[in-house]
Design an enzyme around this catalytic site. Structure first.
Site, PDB file in Angstrom:
ATOM      1  N   LYS A  92       0.827  -1.211   0.000  1.00 57.04           N
ATOM      2  CA  LYS A  92       0.000   0.000   0.000  1.00 57.04           C
ATOM      3  C   LYS A  92       0.859   1.259   0.000  1.00 57.04           C
ATOM      4  O   LYS A  92       0.508   2.254  -0.622  1.00 57.04           O
ATOM      5  CB  LYS A  92      -0.940   0.017   1.214  1.00 57.04           C
ATOM      6  N   LYS A 134      -4.515 -11.546  -5.667  1.00 64.01           N
ATOM      7  CA  LYS A 134      -5.839 -11.698  -5.035  1.00 64.01           C
ATOM      8  C   LYS A 134      -6.839 -10.664  -5.584  1.00 64.01           C
ATOM      9  O   LYS A 134      -6.439  -9.578  -6.000  1.00 64.01           O
ATOM     10  CB  LYS A 134      -5.726 -11.598  -3.512  1.00 64.01           C
ATOM     11  N   LYS A 169     -10.347  -4.766  -3.861  1.00 64.27           N
ATOM     12  CA  LYS A 169     -11.264  -3.621  -3.974  1.00 64.27           C
ATOM     13  C   LYS A 169     -10.660  -2.499  -4.792  1.00 64.27           C
ATOM     14  O   LYS A 169     -11.353  -1.706  -5.384  1.00 64.27           O
ATOM     15  CB  LYS A 169     -11.510  -3.017  -2.583  1.00 64.27           C
TER      16      LYS A 169
HETATM   17  P1  TYM Z   1     -10.504  -5.698   4.267  1.00 63.02           P
HETATM   18  O1  TYM Z   1     -11.559  -4.689   4.480  1.00 63.02           O
HETATM   19  O2  TYM Z   1      -9.422  -5.407   3.282  1.00 63.02           O
HETATM   20  O3  TYM Z   1     -11.137  -7.079   3.863  1.00 63.02           O
HETATM   21  C1  TYM Z   1     -12.213  -7.633   4.594  1.00 63.02           C
HETATM   22  C2  TYM Z   1     -12.095  -9.141   4.670  1.00 63.02           C
HETATM   23  O4  TYM Z   1     -12.076  -9.698   3.353  1.00 63.02           O
HETATM   24  C3  TYM Z   1     -10.972 -10.581   3.219  1.00 63.02           C
HETATM   25  N1  TYM Z   1     -10.520 -10.565   1.816  1.00 63.02           N
HETATM   26  C4  TYM Z   1     -10.455 -11.653   1.048  1.00 63.02           C
HETATM   27  N2  TYM Z   1     -10.733 -12.951   1.284  1.00 63.02           N
HETATM   28  C5  TYM Z   1     -10.554 -13.817   0.267  1.00 63.02           C
HETATM   29  N3  TYM Z   1     -10.113 -13.439  -0.956  1.00 63.02           N
HETATM   30  C6  TYM Z   1      -9.822 -12.160  -1.247  1.00 63.02           C
HETATM   31  N4  TYM Z   1      -9.420 -11.796  -2.462  1.00 63.02           N
HETATM   32  C7  TYM Z   1      -9.985 -11.190  -0.214  1.00 63.02           C
HETATM   33  N5  TYM Z   1      -9.795  -9.845  -0.147  1.00 63.02           N
HETATM   34  C8  TYM Z   1     -10.125  -9.487   1.108  1.00 63.02           C
HETATM   35  C9  TYM Z   1      -9.921 -10.020   4.157  1.00 63.02           C
HETATM   36  O5  TYM Z   1      -8.950 -10.991   4.506  1.00 63.02           O
HETATM   37  C10 TYM Z   1     -10.771  -9.598   5.333  1.00 63.02           C
HETATM   38  O6  TYM Z   1     -11.036 -10.695   6.179  1.00 63.02           O
HETATM   39  N6  TYM Z   1      -7.590  -4.960   8.220  1.00 63.02           N
HETATM   40  C11 TYM Z   1      -8.807  -5.586   7.789  1.00 63.02           C
HETATM   41  C12 TYM Z   1     -10.023  -5.103   8.546  1.00 63.02           C
HETATM   42  C13 TYM Z   1      -9.868  -5.213  10.008  1.00 63.02           C
HETATM   43  C14 TYM Z   1     -10.001  -6.408  10.782  1.00 63.02           C
HETATM   44  C15 TYM Z   1      -9.792  -5.997  12.130  1.00 63.02           C
HETATM   45  C16 TYM Z   1     -10.245  -7.729  10.454  1.00 63.02           C
HETATM   46  C17 TYM Z   1      -9.622  -4.196  10.867  1.00 63.02           C
HETATM   47  N7  TYM Z   1      -9.575  -4.669  12.151  1.00 63.02           N
HETATM   48  C18 TYM Z   1      -9.847  -6.941  13.168  1.00 63.02           C
HETATM   49  C19 TYM Z   1     -10.289  -8.668  11.501  1.00 63.02           C
HETATM   50  C20 TYM Z   1     -10.073  -8.266  12.833  1.00 63.02           C
HETATM   51  C21 TYM Z   1      -9.015  -5.259   6.319  1.00 63.02           C
HETATM   52  O7  TYM Z   1      -8.522  -4.273   5.827  1.00 63.02           O
HETATM   53  O8  TYM Z   1      -9.840  -6.090   5.666  1.00 63.02           O
END
Ligand code: TYM
Length: 324
Positions: free
Chosen positions: A111, A193, A196
């Protein structure tokens, strides 16, 4: 009941990777867990956001949780910034986190490359805020996609380090990924992967895509040379599509391969698009039926519950650290 915490950032469009990797697991696990599910708005602002769009997206993510089958009677739903203990604990954890811990984070490396010289301290510190989210609630299990496992590893390190220095305070959490859904790959490039922030809309299927868009994107998805339907690592494009089929269609990859034996990509892709839309169409109807007022009331009640738990933990933390 095991204690579960997870969340999604309200940035960009949620895609089927987010749903299959994270949200789908929560729906299944809420029956056997005390679930706390958060909309991670403080994480989203580590890169620039339009304030109006952020507010809208925050409500939309909560609506997506509900439309996916998260039941507010069983799970606590709230917005991260509504519980100030998250920022407070993040600060305290900052004082035991080391630069060496954070320098290793691959998501930060990716990032920060995109942000260039405008990269914020917040982006660097993001995994510490995530550790605070998780540790505040005595979380045992964190269901996520595999890109978040490194961050959860940091939460484990910080929990252990704090406990050693100040006495037993935090539960050491475990990440939980599911086999086929842990890493859904980009439809236009199965070596990366689904994301978004991908530049091309042909990378992902958004949770708001209509039937025609789904079909168009699936038809354009990169497959590999060969014409038959097989499931193997040397055909990563097809393997990814079979994984998606498997998760939406509740069939094993082997069953799907057998179903399409002797048929080509055309029939398989039409079948896949119809299985995806078979989930998305009723999901979108449920999503449209949830009003802003309804979701705001749920988030407010959730914040009250979360605040009480978080405050009890913070009291302990302040005492242990020596804050008057
Ligand atoms: P974020 O918002 O980027 O993504 C949300 C969830 O989606 C999963 N994910 C995927 N799973 C499978 N294949 C993919 N291509 C894919 N892209 C995204 C991510 O692994 C995630 O589970 N930092 C985290 C948000 C967060 C969080 C937390 C999660 C903040 N605090 C505490 C768990 C516990 C994030 O940016 O996810």
């Amino acid at each position: 009941m095991q204690k579960l915490f997870s969340g999604v950032q309200p940035s960009g469009n949620l895609h089927i990777g987010n749903y299959l990797g994270a949200v789908k697991q929560w729906v299944a696990l809420q029956e056997q867990s005390e679930s706390i599910l958060c909309v991670e708005d403080l994480h989203a602002i580590t890169v620039p956001q339009d304030p109006e769009v952020l507010r809208k997206k925050t409500l939309e993510i909560a609506k997506i949780y509900l439309a996916s089958g998260i039941d507010p009677a069983k799970s606590t739903l709230f917005v991260q910034s509504h519980v100030s203990a998250h920022s407070e604990l993040a600060w305290i954890l900052n004082t035991i986190a080391r630069m060496g811990d954070l320098d290793k984070m691959t998501q930060y490396k990716d990032k920060s490359q995109k942000e260039g010289e405008t990269t914020s301290i917040g982006l660097y510190d993001y995994p510490v805020l995530m550790a605070a989210d998780i540790l505040l609630y005595d979380t045992e299990v964190v269901p996520v996609g595999d890109d978040q496992l490194q961050h959860i590893e940091l939460a484990r390190t910080l929990a252990r380090r704090f406990n050693e220095r100040f006495g037993e305070t935090f539960v050491v959490p475990e990440g939980r990924i599911q086999k086929e859904g842990a890493r859904i790959m980009g439809l236009d490039d199965p070596t990366k992967k689904m994301s978004k922030s991908a530049p091309s809309e042909y990378n992902y299927i958004s949770l708001t895509d209509d039937e025609e868009t789904v079909l168009r994107k699936v038809k354009k998805a990169v497959t590999d040379s060969g014409t038959d339907i097989t499931y193997s690592d040397d055909r990563p494009g097809l393997k990814n599509l079979i994984n998606i089929y498997s998760l939406f269609g509740d069939k094993t990859p082997d069953e799907i391969v057998t179903m399409y034996e002797g048929q080509g990509y055309g029939a398989f892709k039409t079948g896949l698009a119809s299985v995806i839309s078979g989930f998305l169409t009723p999901f979108q109807e449920r999503l449209a039926a949830i009003s802003d007022d309804e979701v705001k009331a749920i988030l407010e009640a959730g914040a009250v519950k979360a605040r009480a738990q978080a405050e009890a933990k913070m009291k302990q933390v302040r005492e242990r650290v020596g804050l008057l």
